[in-house]
Design a protein around this motif. Structure first.
Motif, PDB file in Angstrom:
ATOM      1  N   PHE A   1      16.027  69.688  24.393  1.00 52.80           N
ATOM      2  CA  PHE A   1      15.466  70.793  25.163  1.00 52.80           C
ATOM      3  C   PHE A   1      16.414  71.957  25.424  1.00 52.80           C
ATOM      4  N   LEU A   2      17.707  71.804  25.128  1.00 51.43           N
ATOM      5  CA  LEU A   2      18.627  72.920  25.313  1.00 51.43           C
ATOM      6  C   LEU A   2      18.929  73.553  23.964  1.00 51.43           C
ATOM      7  N   PHE A   3      18.931  74.878  23.949  1.00 52.92           N
ATOM      8  CA  PHE A   3      19.153  75.600  22.699  1.00 52.92           C
ATOM      9  C   PHE A   3      20.104  76.758  22.942  1.00 52.92           C
ATOM     10  N   HIS A   4      21.060  76.889  22.065  1.00 52.15           N
ATOM     11  CA  HIS A   4      21.948  78.044  22.060  1.00 52.15           C
ATOM     12  C   HIS A   4      21.982  78.563  20.631  1.00 52.15           C
ATOM     13  N   THR A   5      21.976  79.857  20.477  1.00 50.14           N
ATOM     14  CA  THR A   5      21.901  80.433  19.138  1.00 50.14           C
ATOM     15  C   THR A   5      23.097  80.080  18.268  1.00 50.14           C
ATOM     16  N   ASP A   6      24.236  79.778  18.860  1.00 54.19           N
ATOM     17  CA  ASP A   6      25.404  79.384  18.053  1.00 54.19           C
ATOM     18  C   ASP A   6      25.118  78.119  17.248  1.00 54.19           C
ATOM     19  N   THR A   7      24.352  77.210  17.807  1.00 48.54           N
ATOM     20  CA  THR A   7      24.023  75.984  17.081  1.00 48.54           C
ATOM     21  C   THR A   7      23.279  76.324  15.795  1.00 48.54           C
ATOM     22  N   LYS A   8      22.307  77.189  15.904  1.00 54.20           N
ATOM     23  CA  LYS A   8      21.541  77.606  14.732  1.00 54.20           C
ATOM     24  C   LYS A   8      22.439  78.364  13.753  1.00 54.20           C
ATOM     25  N   ASN A   9      23.298  79.249  14.274  1.00 50.03           N
ATOM     26  CA  ASN A   9      24.171  80.028  13.403  1.00 50.03           C
ATOM     27  C   ASN A   9      25.141  79.140  12.622  1.00 50.03           C
ATOM     28  N   ILE A  10      25.663  78.119  13.245  1.00 46.31           N
ATOM     29  CA  ILE A  10      26.578  77.221  12.542  1.00 46.31           C
ATOM     30  C   ILE A  10      25.850  76.534  11.391  1.00 46.31           C
ATOM     31  N   PHE A  11      24.613  76.127  11.618  1.00 44.59           N
ATOM     32  CA  PHE A  11      23.840  75.487  10.551  1.00 44.59           C
ATOM     33  C   PHE A  11      23.505  76.475   9.436  1.00 44.59           C
ATOM     34  N   ILE A  12      23.252  77.726   9.782  1.00 47.29           N
ATOM     35  CA  ILE A  12      22.983  78.746   8.761  1.00 47.29           C
ATOM     36  C   ILE A  12      24.257  79.014   7.960  1.00 47.29           C
ATOM     37  N   GLU A  13      25.348  79.261   8.667  1.00 51.68           N
ATOM     38  CA  GLU A  13      26.601  79.643   8.024  1.00 51.68           C
ATOM     39  C   GLU A  13      27.243  78.490   7.252  1.00 51.68           C
TER      40      GLU A  13
ATOM     41  N   TYR B   1       9.817  72.191   8.521  1.00 54.91           N
ATOM     42  CA  TYR B   1       9.914  73.595   8.933  1.00 54.91           C
ATOM     43  C   TYR B   1      11.361  74.013   9.218  1.00 54.91           C
ATOM     44  N   PHE B   2      12.288  73.077   9.180  1.00 55.65           N
ATOM     45  CA  PHE B   2      13.677  73.343   9.576  1.00 55.65           C
ATOM     46  C   PHE B   2      14.308  74.487   8.792  1.00 55.65           C
ATOM     47  N   SER B   3      14.238  74.448   7.476  1.00 51.66           N
ATOM     48  CA  SER B   3      14.875  75.511   6.677  1.00 51.66           C
ATOM     49  C   SER B   3      14.190  76.856   6.907  1.00 51.66           C
ATOM     50  N   THR B   4      12.887  76.854   7.133  1.00 53.43           N
ATOM     51  CA  THR B   4      12.167  78.096   7.446  1.00 53.43           C
ATOM     52  C   THR B   4      12.662  78.657   8.769  1.00 53.43           C
ATOM     53  N   TRP B   5      12.839  77.781   9.730  1.00 50.61           N
ATOM     54  CA  TRP B   5      13.327  78.193  11.048  1.00 50.61           C
ATOM     55  C   TRP B   5      14.729  78.775  10.955  1.00 50.61           C
ATOM     56  N   LEU B   6      15.588  78.157  10.134  1.00 54.15           N
ATOM     57  CA  LEU B   6      16.952  78.665   9.997  1.00 54.15           C
ATOM     58  C   LEU B   6      16.972  80.083   9.433  1.00 54.15           C
ATOM     59  N   THR B   7      16.060  80.391   8.553  1.00 53.08           N
ATOM     60  CA  THR B   7      16.037  81.730   7.947  1.00 53.08           C
ATOM     61  C   THR B   7      15.222  82.737   8.761  1.00 53.08           C
ATOM     62  N   ASP B   8      14.529  82.282   9.786  1.00 52.58           N
ATOM     63  CA  ASP B   8      13.704  83.161  10.616  1.00 52.58           C
ATOM     64  C   ASP B   8      14.582  83.837  11.667  1.00 52.58           C
TER      65      ASP B   8
ATOM     66  N   SER C   1      11.899  80.511  17.683  1.00 50.29           N
ATOM     67  CA  SER C   1      11.742  79.200  18.323  1.00 50.29           C
ATOM     68  C   SER C   1      10.313  78.966  18.788  1.00 50.29           C
ATOM     69  N   GLU C   2       9.646  80.030  19.172  1.00 47.07           N
ATOM     70  CA  GLU C   2       8.255  79.923  19.604  1.00 47.07           C
ATOM     71  C   GLU C   2       7.351  79.491  18.448  1.00 47.07           C
ATOM     72  N   ASN C   3       7.666  79.930  17.253  1.00 39.73           N
ATOM     73  CA  ASN C   3       6.854  79.614  16.077  1.00 39.73           C
ATOM     74  C   ASN C   3       7.148  78.239  15.475  1.00 39.73           C
ATOM     75  N   HIS C   4       8.198  77.612  15.895  1.00 37.44           N
ATOM     76  CA  HIS C   4       8.637  76.345  15.291  1.00 37.44           C
ATOM     77  C   HIS C   4       7.802  75.181  15.852  1.00 37.44           C
TER      78      HIS C   4
ATOM     79  N   ALA D   1      28.492  71.565  27.652  1.00 36.32           N
ATOM     80  CA  ALA D   1      29.303  72.009  26.518  1.00 36.32           C
ATOM     81  C   ALA D   1      28.862  71.363  25.211  1.00 36.32           C
ATOM     82  N   ILE D   2      28.488  70.098  25.252  1.00 37.93           N
ATOM     83  CA  ILE D   2      28.126  69.383  24.037  1.00 37.93           C
ATOM     84  C   ILE D   2      26.662  69.613  23.670  1.00 37.93           C
ATOM     85  N   TYR D   3      25.775  69.517  24.623  1.00 37.43           N
ATOM     86  CA  TYR D   3      24.347  69.509  24.293  1.00 37.43           C
ATOM     87  C   TYR D   3      23.643  70.841  24.546  1.00 37.43           C
ATOM     88  N   GLY D   4      24.213  71.686  25.394  1.00 36.64           N
ATOM     89  CA  GLY D   4      23.605  72.982  25.634  1.00 36.64           C
ATOM     90  C   GLY D   4      24.193  74.062  24.768  1.00 36.64           C
ATOM     91  N   PHE D   5      25.471  73.922  24.464  1.00 34.93           N
ATOM     92  CA  PHE D   5      26.170  74.937  23.692  1.00 34.93           C
ATOM     93  C   PHE D   5      26.643  74.322  22.426  1.00 34.93           C
TER      94      PHE D   5
END
Length: 152
Positions: free
Chosen positions: A24-36, A82-89, A95-98, A148-152
């Motif tokens: 339930f916790l999301f930070h954009t850095d998590t998504k960016n690390i997976f993209i990068e 939908y994961f790879s679609t979400w990463l490129t969105d 996140s609302e569309n996922h 630090a671990i689960y939110g960020f």
């Protein structure tokens, strides 16, 4: 016996809290690390060039991206379709569309969860018996590490 069952319950509740926070916790850095992490496919040196050309400089050491990319490939079956679609969105509604956001957030943080539980086990093993309960409380319910671990 009472102390042992209390420690077991502390660990069970601590793991439940971690699973809940992971999903339930999301930070954009998590998504960016997976993209990068995909940039690492060009090798560590090539990753920096690819990242600069894409306008997304990478901020973490190459080993971080290598581990994430390896996990992404090895654990691909864990993520939703939908994961790879979400990463490129990159839209504001990404996140609302996922449709399976909570599942993918949990799976993204699964290696951290497993490492966290393993460290709790190691701490439990190395402290004296009289301090085990205190160490479990400190490790599994420290709000700073949880965030630090689960939110960020």
């Amino acid at each position: 016996m009472k102390a042992d069952s209390e420690v077991v319950w502390l660990v069970v509740i601590g793991v439940f809290v971690r699973v809940f926070l992971s999903a339930f916790l999301f930070h954009t850095d998590t998504k960016n690390i997976f993209i990068e992490s995909g940039f690492i496919n060009d090798g560590w040196k090539g990753a920096y060039h690819t990242a600069i050309e894409a306008g997304r400089p990478i901020y973490y050491p190459p080993l971080v991206y290598s581990l994430v990319e390896g996990y992404k490939k090895a654990g691909a079956f864990l993520f939703s379709d939908y994961f790879s679609t979400w990463l490129t969105d990159g839209t504001a509604q990404h996140s609302e569309n996922h449709p399976h956001l909570f599942r993918d957030l949990l799976m993204m943080k699964l290696p951290l969860l497993l490492a966290d539980i393993f460290i709790g086990y190691l701490l439990f093993q190395i402290v004296s018996e009289k301090n085990r309960r205190r160490v479990i409380w400190l490790w599994f319910f420290n709000p700073l590490t949880l965030y630090a671990i689960y939110g960020f």
